[in-house]
Design a protein around this motif. Structure first.
Motif, PDB file in Angstrom:
ATOM      1  N   ILE A 141       0.854  -1.182   0.000  1.00  0.00           N
ATOM      2  CA  ILE A 141       0.000   0.000   0.000  1.00  0.00           C
ATOM      3  C   ILE A 141       0.895   1.237   0.000  1.00  0.00           C
ATOM      4  O   ILE A 141       1.956   1.253   0.627  1.00  0.00           O
ATOM      5  CB  ILE A 141      -0.898   0.022   1.253  1.00  0.00           C
ATOM      6  CG1 ILE A 141      -1.724  -1.262   1.343  1.00  0.00           C
ATOM      7  CG2 ILE A 141      -1.823   1.235   1.264  1.00  0.00           C
ATOM      8  CD1 ILE A 141      -2.502  -1.403   2.640  1.00  0.00           C
ATOM      9  N   GLY A 142       0.449   2.263  -0.720  1.00  0.00           N
ATOM     10  CA  GLY A 142       1.161   3.537  -0.651  1.00  0.00           C
ATOM     11  C   GLY A 142       2.052   3.802  -1.848  1.00  0.00           C
ATOM     12  O   GLY A 142       1.701   3.501  -2.976  1.00  0.00           O
ATOM     13  N   PHE A 170       1.452  -4.290 -10.411  1.00  0.00           N
ATOM     14  CA  PHE A 170       0.662  -3.215 -11.017  1.00  0.00           C
ATOM     15  C   PHE A 170      -0.254  -2.584  -9.973  1.00  0.00           C
ATOM     16  O   PHE A 170      -0.627  -3.217  -8.981  1.00  0.00           O
ATOM     17  CB  PHE A 170      -0.160  -3.732 -12.203  1.00  0.00           C
ATOM     18  CG  PHE A 170      -1.124  -4.836 -11.859  1.00  0.00           C
ATOM     19  CD1 PHE A 170      -2.422  -4.561 -11.431  1.00  0.00           C
ATOM     20  CD2 PHE A 170      -0.744  -6.164 -11.982  1.00  0.00           C
ATOM     21  CE1 PHE A 170      -3.309  -5.579 -11.119  1.00  0.00           C
ATOM     22  CE2 PHE A 170      -1.625  -7.197 -11.673  1.00  0.00           C
ATOM     23  CZ  PHE A 170      -2.916  -6.901 -11.247  1.00  0.00           C
ATOM     24  N   PRO A 171      -0.647  -1.306 -10.183  1.00  0.00           N
ATOM     25  CA  PRO A 171      -1.558  -0.630  -9.248  1.00  0.00           C
ATOM     26  C   PRO A 171      -3.006  -0.899  -9.616  1.00  0.00           C
ATOM     27  O   PRO A 171      -3.360  -0.985 -10.797  1.00  0.00           O
ATOM     28  CB  PRO A 171      -1.198   0.849  -9.440  1.00  0.00           C
ATOM     29  CG  PRO A 171      -0.793   0.929 -10.882  1.00  0.00           C
ATOM     30  CD  PRO A 171      -0.130  -0.380 -11.205  1.00  0.00           C
ATOM     31  N   TRP A 172      -3.846  -1.003  -8.600  1.00  0.00           N
ATOM     32  CA  TRP A 172      -5.280  -1.227  -8.823  1.00  0.00           C
ATOM     33  C   TRP A 172      -6.011  -0.812  -7.553  1.00  0.00           C
ATOM     34  O   TRP A 172      -5.860  -1.446  -6.512  1.00  0.00           O
ATOM     35  CB  TRP A 172      -5.518  -2.700  -9.145  1.00  0.00           C
ATOM     36  CG  TRP A 172      -6.934  -3.054  -9.486  1.00  0.00           C
ATOM     37  CD1 TRP A 172      -7.864  -2.268 -10.104  1.00  0.00           C
ATOM     38  CD2 TRP A 172      -7.577  -4.313  -9.226  1.00  0.00           C
ATOM     39  NE1 TRP A 172      -9.042  -2.947 -10.251  1.00  0.00           N
ATOM     40  CE2 TRP A 172      -8.893  -4.214  -9.732  1.00  0.00           C
ATOM     41  CE3 TRP A 172      -7.163  -5.501  -8.632  1.00  0.00           C
ATOM     42  CZ2 TRP A 172      -9.803  -5.257  -9.643  1.00  0.00           C
ATOM     43  CZ3 TRP A 172      -8.062  -6.546  -8.540  1.00  0.00           C
ATOM     44  CH2 TRP A 172      -9.362  -6.421  -9.048  1.00  0.00           C
ATOM     45  N   ASP A 180     -11.639   5.908  -3.266  1.00  0.00           N
ATOM     46  CA  ASP A 180     -11.700   6.016  -1.815  1.00  0.00           C
ATOM     47  C   ASP A 180     -10.639   5.176  -1.108  1.00  0.00           C
ATOM     48  O   ASP A 180     -10.710   4.971   0.100  1.00  0.00           O
ATOM     49  CB  ASP A 180     -13.089   5.602  -1.315  1.00  0.00           C
ATOM     50  CG  ASP A 180     -13.460   4.180  -1.710  1.00  0.00           C
ATOM     51  OD1 ASP A 180     -12.742   3.593  -2.541  1.00  0.00           O
ATOM     52  OD2 ASP A 180     -14.474   3.658  -1.196  1.00  0.00           O
ATOM     53  N   GLN A 181      -9.646   4.697  -1.869  1.00  0.00           N
ATOM     54  CA  GLN A 181      -8.590   3.856  -1.305  1.00  0.00           C
ATOM     55  C   GLN A 181      -7.220   4.489  -1.526  1.00  0.00           C
ATOM     56  O   GLN A 181      -7.037   5.304  -2.444  1.00  0.00           O
ATOM     57  CB  GLN A 181      -8.598   2.475  -1.972  1.00  0.00           C
ATOM     58  CG  GLN A 181      -9.850   1.656  -1.744  1.00  0.00           C
ATOM     59  CD  GLN A 181      -9.815   0.365  -2.530  1.00  0.00           C
ATOM     60  OE1 GLN A 181      -9.396   0.324  -3.684  1.00  0.00           O
ATOM     61  NE2 GLN A 181     -10.266  -0.726  -1.899  1.00  0.00           N
ATOM     62  N   PRO A 182      -6.242   4.106  -0.709  1.00  0.00           N
ATOM     63  CA  PRO A 182      -4.853   4.468  -1.032  1.00  0.00           C
ATOM     64  C   PRO A 182      -4.398   3.656  -2.242  1.00  0.00           C
ATOM     65  O   PRO A 182      -5.114   2.757  -2.713  1.00  0.00           O
ATOM     66  CB  PRO A 182      -4.088   4.051   0.239  1.00  0.00           C
ATOM     67  CG  PRO A 182      -4.907   2.937   0.799  1.00  0.00           C
ATOM     68  CD  PRO A 182      -6.339   3.281   0.511  1.00  0.00           C
ATOM     69  N   ILE A 183      -3.210   3.952  -2.746  1.00  0.00           N
ATOM     70  CA  ILE A 183      -2.672   3.168  -3.868  1.00  0.00           C
ATOM     71  C   ILE A 183      -2.413   1.740  -3.394  1.00  0.00           C
ATOM     72  O   ILE A 183      -1.731   1.522  -2.391  1.00  0.00           O
ATOM     73  CB  ILE A 183      -1.375   3.796  -4.404  1.00  0.00           C
ATOM     74  CG1 ILE A 183      -1.614   5.237  -4.859  1.00  0.00           C
ATOM     75  CG2 ILE A 183      -0.812   2.962  -5.556  1.00  0.00           C
ATOM     76  CD1 ILE A 183      -0.337   5.982  -5.220  1.00  0.00           C
ATOM     77  N   TRP A 238     -11.900   1.578 -11.645  1.00  0.00           N
ATOM     78  CA  TRP A 238     -10.644   1.693 -10.909  1.00  0.00           C
ATOM     79  C   TRP A 238      -9.710   2.687 -11.592  1.00  0.00           C
ATOM     80  O   TRP A 238      -8.650   3.012 -11.064  1.00  0.00           O
ATOM     81  CB  TRP A 238      -9.957   0.318 -10.832  1.00  0.00           C
ATOM     82  CG  TRP A 238      -9.681  -0.272 -12.171  1.00  0.00           C
ATOM     83  CD1 TRP A 238     -10.502  -1.094 -12.895  1.00  0.00           C
ATOM     84  CD2 TRP A 238      -8.517  -0.085 -12.968  1.00  0.00           C
ATOM     85  NE1 TRP A 238      -9.918  -1.414 -14.103  1.00  0.00           N
ATOM     86  CE2 TRP A 238      -8.698  -0.812 -14.180  1.00  0.00           C
ATOM     87  CE3 TRP A 238      -7.333   0.633 -12.791  1.00  0.00           C
ATOM     88  CZ2 TRP A 238      -7.748  -0.842 -15.190  1.00  0.00           C
ATOM     89  CZ3 TRP A 238      -6.382   0.601 -13.809  1.00  0.00           C
ATOM     90  CH2 TRP A 238      -6.594  -0.129 -14.982  1.00  0.00           C
ATOM     91  N   ILE A 239     -10.102   3.203 -12.764  1.00  0.00           N
ATOM     92  CA  ILE A 239      -9.250   4.156 -13.490  1.00  0.00           C
ATOM     93  C   ILE A 239      -9.569   5.547 -12.949  1.00  0.00           C
ATOM     94  O   ILE A 239     -10.370   6.298 -13.499  1.00  0.00           O
ATOM     95  CB  ILE A 239      -9.470   4.063 -15.012  1.00  0.00           C
ATOM     96  CG1 ILE A 239      -9.297   2.611 -15.492  1.00  0.00           C
ATOM     97  CG2 ILE A 239      -8.481   4.975 -15.742  1.00  0.00           C
ATOM     98  CD1 ILE A 239      -9.602   2.400 -16.961  1.00  0.00           C
ATOM     99  N   THR A 240      -8.949   5.871 -11.848  1.00  0.00           N
ATOM    100  CA  THR A 240      -9.198   7.138 -11.160  1.00  0.00           C
ATOM    101  C   THR A 240      -8.552   8.301 -11.917  1.00  0.00           C
ATOM    102  O   THR A 240      -7.766   8.101 -12.854  1.00  0.00           O
ATOM    103  CB  THR A 240      -8.620   7.079  -9.743  1.00  0.00           C
ATOM    104  OG1 THR A 240      -7.183   6.985  -9.834  1.00  0.00           O
ATOM    105  CG2 THR A 240      -9.138   5.869  -8.980  1.00  0.00           C
ATOM    106  N   ASP A 241      -8.866   9.515 -11.485  1.00  0.00           N
ATOM    107  CA  ASP A 241      -8.246  10.689 -12.104  1.00  0.00           C
ATOM    108  C   ASP A 241      -6.723  10.640 -11.956  1.00  0.00           C
ATOM    109  O   ASP A 241      -5.986  10.988 -12.888  1.00  0.00           O
ATOM    110  CB  ASP A 241      -8.792  11.961 -11.468  1.00  0.00           C
ATOM    111  CG  ASP A 241     -10.233  12.247 -11.866  1.00  0.00           C
ATOM    112  OD1 ASP A 241     -10.709  11.632 -12.846  1.00  0.00           O
ATOM    113  OD2 ASP A 241     -10.894  13.055 -11.186  1.00  0.00           O
TER     114      ASP A 241
END
Length: 265
Positions: A33-34, A51-53, A57-60, A118-121
């Motif tokens: 995380i993070g 990979f990130p996912w 409303d979540q941390p990386i 999951w494709i956040t800004d």
């Protein structure tokens, strides 16, 4: 079974990733995380099979699932309907001509069984930076002048790390993936990381392998030289065949020329 999310390491920006052997079994592959989404961090992650996912409303969250879904371009399955569509030149294709639009469509087009994206800004900004640096690429599918499908991902060496795909017309996303696979003799990518198991991708020829086998394949490919030039203005599939001398390959895949079909659609 390892399922203690609270035991996951919280990474400071720029911190090294933990060994993927420490990824959780439940949820499958959650590793850390993070950290941050800077280009150097993302490239380091992909090179390690991470990979990130995460949601808004979540941390990386960083992942390395096992098994891992992969697709060799030579194994791509062309259904009868997709072959017919490609032979008719129903679509035109382009590469890296509408990257931002493809990412936006992947984020906004509704998907069965998913309430959000999951494709956040922050993810869009991060992959746009990778695109400007020449690491992230898109394949676009057009009908007339309308963008009706596409995919995007990360290219490192002989690997393509698929991130997402979308379709606004029947078979449009399949056609984008088909083009990526058909161009293999030109771009030299011989393995596509599909990340998580889905029935859709498995129907197109993807299969699952254990994490260790995936990482071995990764090590063999990410350091390979590959200077293929990605951008390509909209054109019919036949133009790609001519430009990259793929006529024999396309015929061998039974894509451009009618032939008897004995497999499942």
């Amino acid at each position: 079974m390892k399922n203690d999310v609270g035991a996951l390491p919280w990474l400071a920006p720029g911190a090294p990733f933990p060994d993927t052997r420490h990824a959780l079994d439940d949820p499958n592959g959650l590793l850390a995380i993070g950290s941050d989404l800077r280009p150097a961090t993302l490239l380091r992650a992909y090179r390690a099979g991470i990979f990130p996912w995460f949601s808004d409303d979540q941390p990386i969250l960083w992942w390395s699932p096992s098994p891992r879904l992969i697709l060799a371009p030579a194994d791509f399955h062309y259904s009868t309907s997709l072959r017919k569509l490609l032979r008719r030149d129903h679509f035109r294709f382009s590469i890296d001509q509408a990257f931002t639009k493809v990412v936006q469509a992947c984020a906004l087009v509704p998907r069965d069984g998913q309430a959000g994206t999951w494709i956040t800004d922050d993810m869009r900004v991060a992959y746009a930076q990778l695109h400007r640096l020449g690491h992230a690429h898109s394949i676009e599918v057009w009908h007339a002048d309308e963008l009706v499908g596409g995919l995007y991902g990360i290219h490192i060496g002989r690997m393509f790390f698929g991130e997402s795909m979308f379709s606004l017309a029947a078979n449009a996303s399949k056609a984008a993936l088909a083009l990526l696979c058909l161009l293999q003799p030109a771009h030299g990518i011989d393995l596509i990381d599909c990340q998580m198991e889905t029935s859709h991708l498995m129907s197109l020829g993807a299969h699952s392998v254990p994490r260790a086998r995936f990482e071995q394949a990764l090590r063999e490919r990410v350091g390979a030289p590959n200077d293929w030039s990605w951008p390509h203005a909209p054109a019919a599939l036949a133009e790609y065949a001519r430009r990259y001398r793929l006529e024999s390959t396309l015929a061998g895949q039974r894509v451009l020329h009618p032939t008897a079909h004995t497999g499942p659609d």
